[in-house]
Write a protein that holds these residues in place. Structure first.
Motif, PDB file in Angstrom:
ATOM      1  N   LEU A 270       0.832  -1.214   0.000  1.00  0.00           N
ATOM      2  CA  LEU A 270       0.000   0.000   0.000  1.00  0.00           C
ATOM      3  C   LEU A 270       0.865   1.263   0.000  1.00  0.00           C
ATOM      4  O   LEU A 270       0.360   2.351   0.270  1.00  0.00           O
ATOM      5  N   ALA A 271       2.144   1.109  -0.296  1.00  0.00           N
ATOM      6  CA  ALA A 271       3.041   2.267  -0.265  1.00  0.00           C
ATOM      7  C   ALA A 271       2.540   3.361  -1.194  1.00  0.00           C
ATOM      8  O   ALA A 271       2.370   3.133  -2.388  1.00  0.00           O
ATOM      9  N   GLY A 272       2.284   4.515  -0.635  1.00  0.00           N
ATOM     10  CA  GLY A 272       1.850   5.660  -1.427  1.00  0.00           C
ATOM     11  C   GLY A 272       0.371   5.685  -1.746  1.00  0.00           C
ATOM     12  O   GLY A 272      -0.106   6.634  -2.363  1.00  0.00           O
ATOM     13  N   THR A 273      -0.371   4.658  -1.352  1.00  0.00           N
ATOM     14  CA  THR A 273      -1.814   4.647  -1.643  1.00  0.00           C
ATOM     15  C   THR A 273      -2.549   5.592  -0.700  1.00  0.00           C
ATOM     16  O   THR A 273      -2.435   5.455   0.522  1.00  0.00           O
ATOM     17  N   PRO A 274      -3.312   6.539  -1.217  1.00  0.00           N
ATOM     18  CA  PRO A 274      -4.082   7.431  -0.341  1.00  0.00           C
ATOM     19  C   PRO A 274      -5.187   6.650   0.376  1.00  0.00           C
ATOM     20  O   PRO A 274      -5.926   5.886  -0.253  1.00  0.00           O
ATOM     21  N   VAL A 275      -5.275   6.828   1.690  1.00  0.00           N
ATOM     22  CA  VAL A 275      -6.238   6.089   2.501  1.00  0.00           C
ATOM     23  C   VAL A 275      -7.030   7.057   3.374  1.00  0.00           C
ATOM     24  O   VAL A 275      -6.454   7.930   4.038  1.00  0.00           O
ATOM     25  N   LEU A 276      -8.333   6.899   3.358  1.00  0.00           N
ATOM     26  CA  LEU A 276      -9.234   7.657   4.237  1.00  0.00           C
ATOM     27  C   LEU A 276      -9.725   6.704   5.307  1.00  0.00           C
ATOM     28  O   LEU A 276     -10.284   5.649   5.000  1.00  0.00           O
ATOM     29  N   ILE A 277      -9.510   7.050   6.583  1.00  0.00           N
ATOM     30  CA  ILE A 277      -9.881   6.159   7.675  1.00  0.00           C
ATOM     31  C   ILE A 277     -11.153   6.651   8.359  1.00  0.00           C
ATOM     32  O   ILE A 277     -11.389   7.843   8.503  1.00  0.00           O
ATOM     33  N   GLY A 278     -11.981   5.682   8.787  1.00  0.00           N
ATOM     34  CA  GLY A 278     -13.216   6.007   9.480  1.00  0.00           C
ATOM     35  C   GLY A 278     -13.555   4.925  10.486  1.00  0.00           C
ATOM     36  O   GLY A 278     -13.098   3.784  10.369  1.00  0.00           O
ATOM     37  N   ALA A 279     -14.338   5.276  11.494  1.00  0.00           N
ATOM     38  CA  ALA A 279     -14.734   4.307  12.511  1.00  0.00           C
ATOM     39  C   ALA A 279     -16.120   4.674  13.024  1.00  0.00           C
ATOM     40  O   ALA A 279     -16.548   5.830  12.942  1.00  0.00           O
ATOM     41  N   THR A 280     -16.804   3.658  13.540  1.00  0.00           N
ATOM     42  CA  THR A 280     -18.124   3.875  14.120  1.00  0.00           C
ATOM     43  C   THR A 280     -18.149   3.271  15.523  1.00  0.00           C
ATOM     44  O   THR A 280     -17.435   2.311  15.818  1.00  0.00           O
ATOM     45  N   GLY A 281     -18.969   3.858  16.384  1.00  0.00           N
ATOM     46  CA  GLY A 281     -19.082   3.342  17.743  1.00  0.00           C
ATOM     47  C   GLY A 281     -20.366   3.818  18.389  1.00  0.00           C
ATOM     48  O   GLY A 281     -21.074   4.690  17.857  1.00  0.00           O
ATOM     49  N   GLY A 282     -20.651   3.257  19.546  1.00  0.00           N
ATOM     50  CA  GLY A 282     -21.891   3.592  20.222  1.00  0.00           C
ATOM     51  C   GLY A 282     -21.837   4.878  21.013  1.00  0.00           C
ATOM     52  O   GLY A 282     -22.873   5.401  21.419  1.00  0.00           O
ATOM     53  N   THR A 283     -20.631   5.371  21.257  1.00  0.00           N
ATOM     54  CA  THR A 283     -20.480   6.579  22.059  1.00  0.00           C
ATOM     55  C   THR A 283     -19.347   7.434  21.521  1.00  0.00           C
ATOM     56  O   THR A 283     -18.385   6.913  20.943  1.00  0.00           O
ATOM     57  N   SER A 284     -19.442   8.720  21.736  1.00  0.00           N
ATOM     58  CA  SER A 284     -18.407   9.643  21.260  1.00  0.00           C
ATOM     59  C   SER A 284     -17.111   9.514  22.053  1.00  0.00           C
ATOM     60  O   SER A 284     -16.087  10.083  21.671  1.00  0.00           O
ATOM     61  N   ARG A 285     -17.122   8.745  23.157  1.00  0.00           N
ATOM     62  CA  ARG A 285     -15.911   8.614  23.958  1.00  0.00           C
ATOM     63  C   ARG A 285     -14.792   7.893  23.217  1.00  0.00           C
ATOM     64  O   ARG A 285     -13.641   7.955  23.625  1.00  0.00           O
ATOM     65  N   HIS A 286     -15.136   7.200  22.123  1.00  0.00           N
ATOM     66  CA  HIS A 286     -14.106   6.482  21.355  1.00  0.00           C
ATOM     67  C   HIS A 286     -13.721   7.243  20.079  1.00  0.00           C
ATOM     68  O   HIS A 286     -13.186   6.648  19.142  1.00  0.00           O
ATOM     69  N   SER A 287     -13.980   8.523  20.049  1.00  0.00           N
ATOM     70  CA  SER A 287     -13.789   9.283  18.812  1.00  0.00           C
ATOM     71  C   SER A 287     -12.327   9.403  18.383  1.00  0.00           C
ATOM     72  O   SER A 287     -12.046   9.773  17.243  1.00  0.00           O
ATOM     73  N   LEU A 288     -11.389   9.096  19.281  1.00  0.00           N
ATOM     74  CA  LEU A 288      -9.974   9.191  18.905  1.00  0.00           C
ATOM     75  C   LEU A 288      -9.402   7.867  18.382  1.00  0.00           C
ATOM     76  O   LEU A 288      -8.217   7.789  18.079  1.00  0.00           O
ATOM     77  N   VAL A 289     -10.240   6.831  18.271  1.00  0.00           N
ATOM     78  CA  VAL A 289      -9.751   5.537  17.759  1.00  0.00           C
ATOM     79  C   VAL A 289      -9.109   5.676  16.373  1.00  0.00           C
ATOM     80  O   VAL A 289      -8.046   5.090  16.116  1.00  0.00           O
ATOM     81  N   PRO A 290      -9.708   6.441  15.434  1.00  0.00           N
ATOM     82  CA  PRO A 290      -9.020   6.581  14.133  1.00  0.00           C
ATOM     83  C   PRO A 290      -7.621   7.154  14.272  1.00  0.00           C
ATOM     84  O   PRO A 290      -6.714   6.760  13.515  1.00  0.00           O
ATOM     85  N   GLU A 291      -7.422   8.040  15.238  1.00  0.00           N
ATOM     86  CA  GLU A 291      -6.114   8.694  15.358  1.00  0.00           C
ATOM     87  C   GLU A 291      -5.094   7.832  16.104  1.00  0.00           C
ATOM     88  O   GLU A 291      -3.940   7.740  15.699  1.00  0.00           O
ATOM     89  N   HIS A 292      -5.516   7.189  17.206  1.00  0.00           N
ATOM     90  CA  HIS A 292      -4.499   6.481  18.003  1.00  0.00           C
ATOM     91  C   HIS A 292      -4.340   5.017  17.590  1.00  0.00           C
ATOM     92  O   HIS A 292      -3.357   4.363  17.978  1.00  0.00           O
ATOM     93  N   ALA A 293      -5.278   4.461  16.784  1.00  0.00           N
ATOM     94  CA  ALA A 293      -5.166   3.059  16.395  1.00  0.00           C
ATOM     95  C   ALA A 293      -5.046   2.883  14.882  1.00  0.00           C
ATOM     96  O   ALA A 293      -4.152   2.179  14.408  1.00  0.00           O
ATOM     97  N   MET A 294      -5.938   3.518  14.112  1.00  0.00           N
ATOM     98  CA  MET A 294      -5.954   3.252  12.673  1.00  0.00           C
ATOM     99  C   MET A 294      -4.854   4.003  11.933  1.00  0.00           C
ATOM    100  O   MET A 294      -4.229   3.454  11.025  1.00  0.00           O
ATOM    101  N   ARG A 295      -4.617   5.251  12.283  1.00  0.00           N
ATOM    102  CA  ARG A 295      -3.597   6.022  11.556  1.00  0.00           C
ATOM    103  C   ARG A 295      -2.215   5.364  11.689  1.00  0.00           C
ATOM    104  O   ARG A 295      -1.496   5.223  10.685  1.00  0.00           O
ATOM    105  N   PRO A 296      -1.785   4.929  12.891  1.00  0.00           N
ATOM    106  CA  PRO A 296      -0.480   4.241  12.976  1.00  0.00           C
ATOM    107  C   PRO A 296      -0.424   2.947  12.170  1.00  0.00           C
ATOM    108  O   PRO A 296       0.625   2.607  11.613  1.00  0.00           O
ATOM    109  N   LEU A 297      -1.541   2.201  12.099  1.00  0.00           N
ATOM    110  CA  LEU A 297      -1.552   0.957  11.326  1.00  0.00           C
ATOM    111  C   LEU A 297      -1.236   1.232   9.860  1.00  0.00           C
ATOM    112  O   LEU A 297      -0.410   0.547   9.243  1.00  0.00           O
ATOM    113  N   PHE A 298      -1.874   2.256   9.297  1.00  0.00           N
ATOM    114  CA  PHE A 298      -1.659   2.518   7.873  1.00  0.00           C
ATOM    115  C   PHE A 298      -0.352   3.270   7.623  1.00  0.00           C
ATOM    116  O   PHE A 298       0.198   3.201   6.528  1.00  0.00           O
TER     117      PHE A 298
END
Length: 206
Positions: free
Chosen positions: A112-140
């Motif tokens: 996936l080197a150089g592939t543009p990626v848009l990350i998104g997440a869903t949850g039951g509460t806004s308390r997990h709103s930083l999951v895209p930043e602290h979990a998904m962004r480092p993965l990609f």
């Protein structure tokens, strides 16, 4: 000579039917297509949606055997050959789901080197709103993808809207994220060349 169609692939890790994760993936896809159309109306866009729910068993089998089923192999090829990628996961235990992680564990580092990626997440509460930043962004970032600046998290209360201009911001965030990915897709001309670059060899001093 007409330009090749841009390949836009959305990966949804939603488990239920209907799924708010799939709904967010669809809304983001519409936003990206709309922005690409405004930018270059003549450029064709091919859209593919990968539902990981349908590939759960082949993903598990691949992890233990090392071989993908035809359907999983096709999905992996679609993801690694995409010009732009949308990835959406439900939040489990304050992170992305195990199914989501297992699928991307099957993608080779560098594919996936150089592939543009848009990350998104869903949850039951806004308390997990930083999951895209602290979990998904480092993965990609580990997969050497180009993660666009705007990530979108949608809690249950975001769907349907409240009419409050200060809190009813999901459509605005989806639109901004769509414009981000469209811009990256249209300008990431060096991505393919980057993928095919031979590894740099370290030569000993003479």
């Amino acid at each position: 000579m007409s330009e090749q169609a841009l390949k836009l692939v959305a990966v949804s890790a939603g488990l239920s039917v209907p799924s708010s994760t799939r709904l967010l993936a669809d809304r983001l896809t519409e936003a990206v297509r709309g922005s690409l159309g405004e930018r270059d109306g003549d450029r064709e866009v091919e859209v593919r949606v990968v539902e990981l729910r349908e590939l759960a068993v082949p993903i598990a089998n691949h992890l233990v055997t090392g071989f993908p089923s035809p359907a999983l192999g096709e999905a992996l090829d679609a993801v690694t050959e995409a010009d732009g990628l949308i990835v959406v996961s439900p939040v489990f235990a304050a992170s992305y789901s195990g199914l989501f992680k297992s699928f991307f564990d099957l993608v080779e580092v560098g594919a996936l080197a150089g592939t543009p990626v848009l990350i998104g997440a869903t949850g039951g509460t806004s308390r997990h709103s930083l999951v895209p930043e602290h979990a998904m962004r480092p993965l990609f970032a580990h997969l050497r993808a180009l993660v666009v600046p705007t990530a979108v998290y949608a809690a249950s209360e975001d769907w349907g809207g409240t009419g409050d201009a200060l809190t009813d911001t999901l459509p605005e965030r989806i639109g901004r994220a769509g414009r981000d990915l469209a811009e990256f897709m249209a300008t990431a001309s060096g991505r393919t060349a980057g993928k095919k670059t031979e590894p740099v060899l370290s030569l000993p001093f003479a």
